[in-house]
Write a protein that holds these residues in place. Structure first.
Motif, PDB file in Angstrom:
ATOM      1  N   ILE A   6       0.694  -0.663  -0.196  1.00 14.32           N
ATOM      2  CA  ILE A   6       0.065   0.191  -0.009  1.00 14.32           C
ATOM      3  C   ILE A   6       1.086   1.375  -0.245  1.00 14.32           C
ATOM      4  N   THR A   7       0.825   2.304  -1.374  1.00 14.12           N
ATOM      5  CA  THR A   7       1.489   3.139  -0.992  1.00 14.12           C
ATOM      6  C   THR A   7       0.638   4.507   0.436  1.00 14.12           C
ATOM      7  N   VAL A 218      -7.205  -5.424   3.285  1.00 12.86           N
ATOM      8  CA  VAL A 218      -6.032  -4.230   4.674  1.00 12.86           C
ATOM      9  C   VAL A 218      -6.582  -4.334   5.601  1.00 12.86           C
ATOM     10  N   LEU A 219      -5.714  -3.473   6.738  1.00 14.07           N
ATOM     11  CA  LEU A 219      -5.481  -3.927   8.157  1.00 14.07           C
ATOM     12  C   LEU A 219      -4.460  -2.551   8.314  1.00 14.07           C
ATOM     13  N   MET A 220      -5.189  -1.677   8.960  1.00 20.82           N
ATOM     14  CA  MET A 220      -4.432   0.157   8.545  1.00 20.82           C
ATOM     15  C   MET A 220      -4.476   0.735   9.780  1.00 20.82           C
ATOM     16  N   VAL A 221      -2.954   1.368  10.627  1.00 19.19           N
ATOM     17  CA  VAL A 221      -4.087   1.910  11.937  1.00 19.19           C
ATOM     18  C   VAL A 221      -2.474   2.853  11.785  1.00 19.19           C
ATOM     19  N   HIS A 248      -0.330  -6.151   9.063  1.00 15.81           N
ATOM     20  CA  HIS A 248      -0.518  -4.547   8.330  1.00 15.81           C
ATOM     21  C   HIS A 248      -0.359  -3.570   8.092  1.00 15.81           C
ATOM     22  N   THR A 249      -0.413  -2.111   8.536  1.00 17.43           N
ATOM     23  CA  THR A 249       0.195  -1.756   8.032  1.00 17.43           C
ATOM     24  C   THR A 249      -0.211  -0.280   9.611  1.00 17.43           C
ATOM     25  N   TRP A 250       0.708  -0.103   9.115  1.00 20.72           N
ATOM     26  CA  TRP A 250       1.022   1.078  11.244  1.00 20.72           C
ATOM     27  C   TRP A 250       2.123   2.179  10.586  1.00 20.72           C
ATOM     28  N   ALA A 273      -7.204   2.774  -0.841  1.00 22.78           N
ATOM     29  CA  ALA A 273      -6.771   1.440  -0.496  1.00 22.78           C
ATOM     30  C   ALA A 273      -7.082   0.281  -0.666  1.00 22.78           C
ATOM     31  N   ILE A 274      -8.564   0.648  -0.010  1.00 18.91           N
ATOM     32  CA  ILE A 274      -9.881  -0.071  -0.203  1.00 18.91           C
ATOM     33  C   ILE A 274     -11.080   0.098  -1.834  1.00 18.91           C
ATOM     34  N   PHE A 275     -11.100  -1.329  -1.139  1.00 21.02           N
ATOM     35  CA  PHE A 275     -12.355  -1.736  -3.078  1.00 21.02           C
ATOM     36  C   PHE A 275     -11.247  -2.010  -4.328  1.00 21.02           C
ATOM     37  N   LYS A 276     -10.516  -2.100  -3.861  1.00 22.51           N
ATOM     38  CA  LYS A 276      -8.709  -2.183  -5.710  1.00 22.51           C
ATOM     39  C   LYS A 276      -9.167  -3.744  -4.529  1.00 22.51           C
TER      40      LYS A 276
END
Length: 276
Positions: A6-7, A218-221, A248-250, A273-276
């Motif tokens: 994810i960018t 996607v799990l982004m915090v 996850h992405t932190w 990032a979502i629904f891609k």
């Protein structure tokens, strides 16, 4: 920078939230629905794409406000620029067209109960998971042209909304494939902060996904680097997930406090990032 594919833009560029004369920005529709969970009528705002077409289906993002907030919190936040972000990112081809639902998250059966920094007073926030799945989501599916599979349903939130987003996302991964927590408040796992002691909605070791097919796409915090409200609790969730082997992405938002600037930066990345 790239994180887990994810960018991530640490801060939100002006091009994502500036007002453009050429764009018709989405507006909110205020809805009332009956909640069997609480036995009361409840409310939510629904943001439709400006060119909403009932003959096609749309993915849905449920976006949860912070403590003491309501269904207007994200709309009234001029720093967050939610509708501008939705319009600009869609027009630039950076985000999918989507419907965004802004619930009033305080799911109490007592119309006189009010949120406060006390364990009993925050329990209606924890009860929102039941109202969401049993009442609000069926209402949205019955009135709007939406997909209802997990690959087209996302949840995100700020502060208390971020706490409930993590709880809901880890509890019902069969419902949501995308999870985004911006400056999530303490209380998902046991802890204590300046406001109160939190017994925790789950144990630290339970913050994982038992069924790998339900691991989120996607799990982004994220959290502001100068957040003086939730402090290091978002970092603690990241640490627990790392220990539990949860992908996850932190990241931290430079110089941001617990405010609309952090919300805007977090949403800018999450919406792309979502629904891609």
């Amino acid at each position: 920078m790239k994180m887990n594919g994810i960018t991530i833009e640490p801060t939100c560029p002006v091009s994502s939230f500036e007002t453009r004369d050429s764009i018709a920005y989405p507006k909110a529709i205020h809805e009332t629905y009956y909640s069997t969970t609480t036995g009361l009528d409840r409310v939510a705002n629904v943001i439709l794409p400006s060119n909403y077409d009932a003959s096609k289906k749309y993915p849905v993002l449920y976006l949860l406000h912070g403590i003491f907030g309501d269904e207007y919190s994200f709309i009234n936040d001029e720093d967050g620029k939610l509708c501008n972000l939705l319009g600009n990112l869609s027009a630039d081809g950076l985000a999918e067209e989507m419907i965004v639902v802004l619930p009033h998250m305080y799911a109490t059966s007592d119309p006189n109960q009010q949120p406060a920094f006390r364990p009993e007073a925050v329990k209606p926030y924890d009860n929102f998971i039941n109202d969401l799945v049993t009442d609000l989501m069926p209402f949205i599916a019955g009135k709007y042209s939406v997909y209802t599979d997990r690959e087209h349903q996302a949840i995100a939130g700020f502060s208390m909304g971020g706490r409930e987003t993590l709880f809901i996302g880890f509890t019902r991964p069969d419902v949501f494939a995308y999870i985004g927590a911006i400056a999530p408040a303490p209380g998902v796992t046991p802890g204590e902060d300046w406001a109160m002691k939190h017994e925790g909605q789950m144990k630290a070791e339970e913050l994982t996904f038992a069924r790998k097919e339900y691991s989120p796409k996607v799990l982004m915090v994220c959290c502001g680097s100068k957040d003086g409200t939730v402090g290091k609790f978002p970092l603690s969730y990241h640490t627990i997930m790392e220990r539990n082997g949860v992908s996850h992405t932190w990241y931290e938002i430079p110089e941001a406090d617990h405010n609309g600037i952090a919300i805007r930066a977090g949403l800018n990345n999450y919406l792309q990032a979502i629904f891609k």
